[in-house]
Motif scaffolding. Sequence first.
Motif, PDB file in Angstrom:
ATOM      1  N   TRP A 179       3.251 -83.906  -0.669  1.00 38.90           N
ATOM      2  CA  TRP A 179       1.807 -83.924  -0.375  1.00 38.90           C
ATOM      3  C   TRP A 179       1.006 -84.357  -1.603  1.00 38.90           C
ATOM      4  CZ3 TRP A 179      -0.661 -83.813   4.108  1.00 38.90           C
ATOM      5  CH2 TRP A 179      -0.001 -83.313   5.234  1.00 38.90           C
ATOM      6  N   LYS A 180       1.395 -83.848  -2.762  1.00 39.92           N
ATOM      7  CA  LYS A 180       0.679 -84.210  -3.996  1.00 39.92           C
ATOM      8  C   LYS A 180       0.834 -85.701  -4.276  1.00 39.92           C
ATOM      9  CE  LYS A 180      -1.437 -82.890  -7.913  1.00 39.92           C
ATOM     10  NZ  LYS A 180      -1.520 -84.104  -8.717  1.00 39.92           N
ATOM     11  N   ALA A 181       2.029 -86.227  -4.093  1.00 44.10           N
ATOM     12  CA  ALA A 181       2.253 -87.660  -4.322  1.00 44.10           C
ATOM     13  C   ALA A 181       1.456 -88.495  -3.321  1.00 44.10           C
ATOM     14  CB  ALA A 181       3.742 -87.978  -4.218  1.00 44.10           C
ATOM     15  N   ARG A 204       1.857 -77.220 -14.461  1.00 38.32           N
ATOM     16  CA  ARG A 204       1.648 -78.082 -15.632  1.00 38.32           C
ATOM     17  C   ARG A 204       2.423 -79.385 -15.493  1.00 38.32           C
ATOM     18  NH1 ARG A 204       1.920 -73.120 -18.404  1.00 38.32           N
ATOM     19  NH2 ARG A 204       4.140 -73.419 -18.796  1.00 38.32           N
ATOM     20  N   GLU A 205       3.659 -79.290 -15.017  1.00 37.11           N
ATOM     21  CA  GLU A 205       4.521 -80.470 -14.949  1.00 37.11           C
ATOM     22  C   GLU A 205       4.119 -81.423 -13.832  1.00 37.11           C
ATOM     23  OE1 GLU A 205       8.333 -78.684 -14.479  1.00 37.11           O
ATOM     24  OE2 GLU A 205       8.318 -77.805 -16.507  1.00 37.11           O
ATOM     25  N   ASN A 206       3.426 -80.897 -12.822  1.00 35.27           N
ATOM     26  CA  ASN A 206       3.157 -81.721 -11.644  1.00 35.27           C
ATOM     27  C   ASN A 206       1.672 -81.952 -11.376  1.00 35.27           C
ATOM     28  OD1 ASN A 206       5.959 -82.127 -10.462  1.00 35.27           O
ATOM     29  ND2 ASN A 206       5.926 -79.897 -10.729  1.00 35.27           N
ATOM     30  N   GLY A 207       0.832 -81.632 -12.364  1.00 41.10           N
ATOM     31  CA  GLY A 207      -0.554 -82.060 -12.307  1.00 41.10           C
ATOM     32  C   GLY A 207      -1.489 -81.201 -11.484  1.00 41.10           C
ATOM     33  N   PHE A 208      -1.113 -79.947 -11.205  1.00 42.64           N
ATOM     34  CA  PHE A 208      -2.044 -79.031 -10.542  1.00 42.64           C
ATOM     35  C   PHE A 208      -2.904 -78.342 -11.604  1.00 42.64           C
ATOM     36  CE2 PHE A 208       1.380 -79.416  -7.458  1.00 42.64           C
ATOM     37  CZ  PHE A 208       0.693 -79.509  -6.258  1.00 42.64           C
ATOM     38  N   PRO A 234      -8.623 -83.208  -8.814  1.00 40.12           N
ATOM     39  CA  PRO A 234      -8.056 -81.896  -9.131  1.00 40.12           C
ATOM     40  C   PRO A 234      -7.488 -81.235  -7.882  1.00 40.12           C
ATOM     41  CG  PRO A 234     -10.463 -81.825  -9.183  1.00 40.12           C
ATOM     42  CD  PRO A 234     -10.085 -83.263  -9.045  1.00 40.12           C
ATOM     43  N   ALA A 235      -6.324 -80.628  -8.042  1.00 45.35           N
ATOM     44  CA  ALA A 235      -5.665 -79.946  -6.930  1.00 45.35           C
ATOM     45  C   ALA A 235      -5.243 -78.550  -7.372  1.00 45.35           C
ATOM     46  CB  ALA A 235      -4.450 -80.740  -6.458  1.00 45.35           C
ATOM     47  N   VAL A 236      -5.545 -77.566  -6.537  1.00 45.52           N
ATOM     48  CA  VAL A 236      -5.136 -76.186  -6.773  1.00 45.52           C
ATOM     49  C   VAL A 236      -4.053 -75.836  -5.757  1.00 45.52           C
ATOM     50  CG1 VAL A 236      -5.870 -73.759  -6.695  1.00 45.52           C
ATOM     51  CG2 VAL A 236      -7.360 -75.481  -7.745  1.00 45.52           C
ATOM     52  N   LEU A 237      -2.971 -75.227  -6.226  1.00 44.98           N
ATOM     53  CA  LEU A 237      -1.839 -74.867  -5.374  1.00 44.98           C
ATOM     54  C   LEU A 237      -2.024 -73.441  -4.862  1.00 44.98           C
ATOM     55  CD1 LEU A 237       1.003 -75.646  -4.315  1.00 44.98           C
ATOM     56  CD2 LEU A 237       1.930 -74.663  -6.434  1.00 44.98           C
ATOM     57  N   LEU A 238      -1.896 -73.259  -3.544  1.00 45.36           N
ATOM     58  CA  LEU A 238      -2.035 -71.939  -2.930  1.00 45.36           C
ATOM     59  C   LEU A 238      -0.687 -71.487  -2.374  1.00 45.36           C
ATOM     60  CD1 LEU A 238      -5.404 -72.222  -0.951  1.00 45.36           C
ATOM     61  CD2 LEU A 238      -5.003 -71.796  -3.390  1.00 45.36           C
ATOM     62  N   ALA A 239      -0.186 -70.367  -2.918  1.00 43.60           N
ATOM     63  CA  ALA A 239       1.029 -69.732  -2.413  1.00 43.60           C
ATOM     64  C   ALA A 239       0.584 -68.740  -1.339  1.00 43.60           C
ATOM     65  CB  ALA A 239       1.780 -69.039  -3.550  1.00 43.60           C
ATOM     66  N   GLY A 272     -11.497 -83.253  -4.541  1.00 42.83           N
ATOM     67  CA  GLY A 272     -10.648 -82.115  -4.867  1.00 42.83           C
ATOM     68  C   GLY A 272      -9.768 -81.775  -3.686  1.00 42.83           C
ATOM     69  N   ALA A 273      -8.718 -80.973  -3.938  1.00 43.31           N
ATOM     70  CA  ALA A 273      -7.801 -80.609  -2.862  1.00 43.31           C
ATOM     71  C   ALA A 273      -7.206 -79.228  -3.099  1.00 43.31           C
ATOM     72  CB  ALA A 273      -6.674 -81.636  -2.737  1.00 43.31           C
TER      73      ALA A 273
END
Length: 219
Positions: free
Chosen positions: A114-116, A154-158, A131-136, A95-96
């Motif tokens: 980074w995701k790529a 949704r579009e970028n797989g988070f 699985p990756a969670v995005l943190l703002a 996970g990330a």
Amino acid sequence: AAGRGSGPPPAAAMQQELLFKVLVIGDLGVGKTSIIKRYVHQIFSQHYRATIGVDFALKVLQWDNDTVIRLQLWDIAGQERYGNMTRVYYREAVGALVVFDVTRASTFDAVLKWKADLDSKVTLNHGRPVPAVLLANKSDQLASQPPKLDSFCRENGFVGWFETSAKENTNIEEAARCLVEHILRNEESLVAEREPGSLVLSGCTATTKEHLSCSSCSK
């Protein structure tokens, strides 16, 4: 006296421990170290030095009555995406957390890079991305509302996103819990593939499943 000691072992003895390697990635200065320090040690400082290479921290979670989860958090230096070491650092991650600084647009622009990089260097056993969670992050410094990130995720797989603040301890526990829930879901799928008759991973109980509320992107 004959029956003494013949009963089931104490509940504590039946606990299982799971070890998950989690990456914390994003550009230099977005607050990765601050997030980890807050999450693991409940401390915050304005004066962390830039991470060189990689740093480590361990968070132990009593997930439920039956399961202890040990999160091995890998704090990857912001400049490492431009080197060749991330393949080594990413190995065996499940996970990330991908972090950007809401006050610096360039760090958001780097999120997809980074995701790529992550997706190109590590996948789960069944071939899906981790699985990756995005943190703002640094939401305490933002005067206006950040852009809604639901469609971006949704579009970028988070698997989800959260506004976070290491300074104010905002949403860090929630983001980590979301990620762990998705990790457990993947572990459960893997067990089911290995053992078609099995329905649930021990440790991912019905109670846990009720909390799988972050399957779609959410704040």
